[in-house]
Each structure stands twice: as C-alpha cells, then as structure tokens.
Scaffold this active site. Structure first.
Site: not given
Length: 342
Positions: A150, A177
């Site tokens: 990310d 996530h």
C-alpha cells in the site's frame, strides 16, 4: 505467484546469508527448480529447497523443521486468492488453516524469528496467528502482516502525479490491508502534502482499489504478484537491517509500515510505521498529526478493521487448545550472532 519473484529479490539482498525455499509437490514449478535457478545469481547466499507432498505419509513436521530451523525471518506467501463467488468468510476459512500449519511450525522450530504473512485476508489472519503464538507463550510482536504494498503504491502514484523523485516521497500507510481500512497519510509526506484535497481523495481511493486495478489489467488471469514481491522484499530489508544489530544503520533504513499487534489506537491490531532492532520490533511509532480528512477516514477505517480483527479471532479460537504450550524460547532471549537466514 509471489514466491518466485520474492525468492529472486531476497537472494539479491546482501543481508541474506541463506535462503530456504519451501513449496508443495503440486506447485506449477518445483521448489528445487526455483532454487537451482536462483542459485545461479551473482549472490553469496546459500540456496536450499524443501518440498512437502500433501498426499504422502511422510511427516510434514520433519520437512518444516529442516526448513525453518534457525531462521531469523520467515516470509509466508501462501493460501488462495479470492475467487468469483467467494466471500471473505470463505477466504478466511480456507487460508486460516494454511497459515496456522506454517505458523505452528515457526513456533516450534524458530520461535525467535520474525514471521511476515502474505496471506489474505491479512486483517483477520494476523490476529488469528497471534492467538496461535499466545498459546505457545511466544511474543506476538513477531507476527507481521505485509502491508507495505500500500505504501509502495502510494509513493508511486504521488510520483506519477507530480513527476518528483521517488527518493523524496515516503507516504506512511496505516490501518489495515483491505479497502477502506487502508489509510495513506498523505499529509505527512513533504510532496503529497502540497497537493489539493480533491486530488488526494482520488489518490486515496486509487490506493484502496489498486489490487483490483491490476487484476482487471491482467484480464482476471493474475493479481499483483510482482509488486507484492517487491513490497515484501522492501519490508524484509528493513527487518533484516534491524536484526543485524548495526546501530550505525540509519533509522529510516530499519523502518517500514506493517500490520501488527499494537496500542497505537484503541484497536488491538493496526498497521503503523515500525522501526526494527536486534530483537525484532523496536518502536511502533504513533500516528502523528492527521489532516481533517485523514481523521475522518481513520474513524471509517477503524470501524471496518475492528470487525475484521474479531472475525479472525473468532475463526481461530475453536481450533486451538485452551492451555498454553510453552514450546519455544521467549522473545527476551537475545541472538548470539544474528544471521540473515530466511
């Protein structure tokens, strides 16, 4: 999958003295073949491979023991991806057992190792695996969820938008996530913080949906395996830089965002910026100052993440014994000579 490119990248890491590869006999490419290929690189790392046959009567613990013994870092890219018609509960139930078997082996054969999980759904799998470690009387801070992709994506998207060097961009991505649990803190980056809110809101959403973007671009015939391998190797570099215990290594080279047991928020698990040291997690950094937009997003992320954490704990508890099984050394045991073996 992620395994082959990750093996390549880890073999190229100068911190790695030995790289042990493990796979099943049903793998499309035999682990022995991957090891042979990687062993031809201009790298000083010793390469070994281990194979488990799910249809054999051979004891898998013997193979896992030979592979994991004395490891300092275990990377677990395992489980199945989410398929059409499969909900989160289905995915969790399948991948939970895969992760549990491997994490149980880590508890038995390398209890001091850092264990980095690339097993979806990460938001639920990591809390579940920490319950496994609790049953063995082990340090739950050894269990990490690999969320660094990310941050890699956030950095790249800011670079693409501004044209400024990636070396000047470092966006912390916190929370979880998956979807809206992913929270890029653009306000804390010197480049991203100069962009208008409308742009940052669009980039925030793009980071959340980036996995789907890749799946669509691959026509449904693959997912973000290469970028995930890169991100996992980046996290691994920070972990190994810390484990090697060289205090002269700059803090920023021992620091990365990862998902772990935490008291940074009122949730028991949260992805945060973490600095690693000789014993593993050294410092879990506070969130720092957030923009008004990020404060609102944080509330949204925490609400979603709380449920996903509880899902993982609820799923694993019926599979665990009620008594603590102290089969490994405590995390307070120091490494005599920390190596960089995986």
């Amino acid at each position: 999958g992620i395994g082959q490119p990750l093996a390549l990248l880890m073999a190229m890491d100068s911190n790695v003295s030995e790289l042990a590869l493990l796979d099943l006999t049903v793998a499309a490419v035999p682990a022995e073949g991957v090891a042979a290929d990687v062993s031809h690189l201009e790298s000083s790392a010793k390469i070994t491979s281990f194979v488990m046959d799910p249809t054999s009567d051979d004891k898998p613990k013997d193979i896992l023991g030979a592979c994991f013994q004395n490891c300092d870092l275990v990377l677990i890219p395992a489980g199945v991806p989410r398929k059409p018609g499969m909900n989160r509960a289905d995915l969790l139930n399948i991948n939970l057992n895969v992760a549990k078997d491997l994490v149980e082996a880590c508890a038995r054969f390398c209890p001091n190792a850092m264990v980095a999980l690339i097993v979806n759904p990460v938001n639920s799998i990591v809390p579940a695996m920490c319950e496994v470690y609790k049953r063995h009387g082990l340090d739950t801070s050894k269990i990490l969820g690999v969320t660094s992709l990310d941050g890699v994506r956030a950095n790249r998207f800011i670079h693409d938008f501004t044209g400024l060097p990636l070396s000047e961009i470092d966006v912390p991505v916190v929370g979880g996530h998956a979807g809206a649990t992913i929270l890029p803190l653009f306000s804390q980056d010197q480049v991203a913080s100069t962009l208008p809110l409308e742009t940052l809101s669009e980039l925030d959403k793009r980071v959340q949906d980036a996995g789907t973007e890749v799946v669509k671009a691959k026509g449904g015939r693959g997912s973000a395996t290469l970028s995930m391998a890169f991100a996992a190797a980046k996290l691994s570099k920070a972990i190994l830089n810390g484990l090697l215990g060289d205090e002269s290594t700059p803090v920023e080279r021992r620091t990365a965002c990862t998902y772990l047991a935490s008291t940074v928020t009122d949730l028991p698990f949260f992805a945060s910026k973490v600095t690693f040291g000789q014993l593993g997690v050294q410092t879990i950094h506070p969130l720092g100052q957030l923009s008004a937009y990020e404060q609102q997003r944080l509330l949204e992320a925490k609400k979603l993440l709380a449920g996903e954490i509880q899902d993982g704990i609820n799923a694993i508890l019926p599979l665990l014994p009620s008594a603590t099984l102290p089969i490994g050394s405590k995390s307070s045991d120091r490494y005599e000579q920390p190596s960089a073996r995986l």
